[in-house]
Design a protein around this motif. Sequence first.
Motif, short mmCIF file in Angstrom:
data_model
loop_
_atom_site.label_atom_id
_atom_site.label_comp_id
_atom_site.label_asym_id
_atom_site.label_seq_id
_atom_site.Cartn_x
_atom_site.Cartn_y
_atom_site.Cartn_z
N MET A 173 0.85 -1.19 0.00
CA MET A 173 0.00 0.00 0.00
C MET A 173 0.88 1.24 0.00
O MET A 173 1.85 1.32 0.75
N SER A 174 0.57 2.23 -0.87
CA SER A 174 1.39 3.43 -0.97
C SER A 174 1.21 4.31 0.26
O SER A 174 0.21 4.22 0.98
N GLY A 175 2.20 5.19 0.48
CA GLY A 175 2.10 6.11 1.61
C GLY A 175 0.89 7.02 1.49
O GLY A 175 0.23 7.32 2.50
N LEU A 176 0.58 7.46 0.28
CA LEU A 176 -0.56 8.34 0.08
C LEU A 176 -1.87 7.62 0.39
O LEU A 176 -2.80 8.20 0.95
N ARG A 177 -1.93 6.34 0.06
CA ARG A 177 -3.16 5.58 0.35
C ARG A 177 -3.30 5.39 1.87
O ARG A 177 -4.41 5.39 2.39
N ASN A 178 -2.19 5.24 2.55
CA ASN A 178 -2.25 5.16 4.02
C ASN A 178 -2.79 6.46 4.60
O ASN A 178 -3.60 6.45 5.54
N THR A 235 3.63 9.75 -6.24
CA THR A 235 3.42 9.49 -4.81
C THR A 235 3.00 10.73 -4.03
O THR A 235 2.77 10.65 -2.82
N THR A 236 2.91 11.87 -4.73
CA THR A 236 2.58 13.13 -4.06
C THR A 236 1.51 13.87 -4.86
O THR A 236 1.54 13.86 -6.10
N ILE A 237 0.60 14.51 -4.17
CA ILE A 237 -0.43 15.31 -4.84
C ILE A 237 0.20 16.59 -5.36
O ILE A 237 0.87 17.31 -4.63
N ARG A 238 -0.04 16.87 -6.64
CA ARG A 238 0.42 18.11 -7.24
C ARG A 238 -0.75 18.80 -7.93
O ARG A 238 -1.70 18.14 -8.38
N ALA A 281 -0.91 17.41 3.29
CA ALA A 281 0.26 18.31 3.37
C ALA A 281 0.92 18.28 4.75
O ALA A 281 2.10 18.59 4.88
N TRP A 282 0.16 17.88 5.77
CA TRP A 282 0.75 17.80 7.11
C TRP A 282 1.67 16.59 7.26
O TRP A 282 2.51 16.54 8.15
N PHE A 283 1.51 15.62 6.37
CA PHE A 283 2.34 14.41 6.42
C PHE A 283 3.39 14.42 5.32
O PHE A 283 4.44 13.78 5.45
N ASP A 284 3.11 15.12 4.23
CA ASP A 284 4.04 15.22 3.11
C ASP A 284 4.14 16.69 2.70
O ASP A 284 3.28 17.21 1.99
N PRO A 285 5.19 17.40 3.17
CA PRO A 285 5.33 18.83 2.90
C PRO A 285 5.42 19.18 1.42
O PRO A 285 5.23 20.34 1.05
N THR A 286 5.71 18.20 0.56
CA THR A 286 5.82 18.49 -0.87
C THR A 286 4.46 18.51 -1.55
O THR A 286 4.35 18.79 -2.74
N THR A 287 3.40 18.21 -0.80
CA THR A 287 2.05 18.21 -1.35
C THR A 287 1.67 19.60 -1.84
O THR A 287 1.94 20.60 -1.18
N GLU A 288 1.04 19.67 -3.02
CA GLU A 288 0.52 20.92 -3.54
C GLU A 288 -1.01 20.91 -3.44
O GLU A 288 -1.64 19.96 -3.90
N VAL A 289 -1.58 21.93 -2.84
CA VAL A 289 -3.03 22.03 -2.73
C VAL A 289 -3.56 22.65 -4.01
O VAL A 289 -3.15 23.75 -4.38
N PRO A 290 -4.46 21.97 -4.74
CA PRO A 290 -4.96 22.48 -6.02
C PRO A 290 -5.60 23.87 -5.90
O PRO A 290 -6.40 24.12 -5.01
N VAL A 291 -5.20 24.76 -6.83
CA VAL A 291 -5.78 26.10 -6.89
C VAL A 291 -6.04 26.46 -8.35
O VAL A 291 -5.52 25.82 -9.27
N LEU A 292 -6.84 27.48 -8.57
CA LEU A 292 -7.10 27.99 -9.91
C LEU A 292 -6.86 29.49 -9.90
O LEU A 292 -7.45 30.22 -9.08
N ASP A 293 -5.97 29.98 -10.78
CA ASP A 293 -5.66 31.41 -10.83
C ASP A 293 -5.23 31.94 -9.47
O ASP A 293 -5.57 33.07 -9.08
#
Length: 309
Positions: free
Chosen positions: A1-6, A42-45, A76-88
Amino acid sequence: MSGLRNILDGYLTTRRALGFKLTEPGRVLAEFVDYLDDNGETTIRHDLAVDWVSRFSRSTFLIRLNTVRQFAEHAAWFDPTTEVPVLDGRPYVNHRPRPHIYTAEQIDALLRATGKLRPTIRAASWRTLLGLLAVTGLRISEARNLNDADITADESGDGGWVRVNETKFGKSRIVPLHTTTMTAITAYQRHRDRTFPTQATPALFVTRRGSRIATSTAGATFRELRTLAGMTGSPSELAARLHDFRHSFATNTLIRHVRSGGDVDQMMPVLSAWLGHVSPASTYWYLSNTPELAAALGAQLPVIGAGDE
């Protein structure tokens, strides 16, 4: 199981334990994580999230992206490289920024910073004001608008209370004050009255000139204090805000209640009334937007489910 799925499993488990069904969001997020796994990510972008949701209709696009955004804020609290989706440059739909929960050390640093303000009455005003915000969860506007007549000491000498009049939603309420808080306020009032024997305002907290603290003055002074305390933020951490005293009070109250074995649903109406929320629904926002509280709740999950088969 991937870290993101955990991380996803923990996110869904915690929120469902709080009463959120998350049937459709759970399915959407499982599909999104499948998409990332299939592409070796493995990371949300931001670009990956937009690419995935762009295959759906416009109405579904927004709903799905918002679901991913909420999960990304948690991840993002577990993976600091996570990007929170935004528009403009702006998050989809109405979005309240994640609150910063002050540590005791950070509050102490801000209180120490008030000692560098000049003249001394300004330092005393802000030290007492920040202390009151920290222990009551009042809005800064409510604290600024307090008058001496709103502060009452208990006849027994054991604490007192503050009357908050006509607040954000036109409601008034009584907030109890601990003995130490009353002592600090009384000492401040004596200092203030020595500085300004003839008062120009009935306000509890005053500026260097003896007038009520204005909204613009409050913001400018706190920015000065957070700079003095070294809390101006970084690429990974928001700058300290005055309103975060309120968030910290609410969250820490719930954390202490949870850790002592208390029931969250029973506590919500009490905390909601204390904070002056329109309804407990506004207070429940803290359950899904503060990782510190989520961690406390998660630690109690084995206890909560101990009797289930």
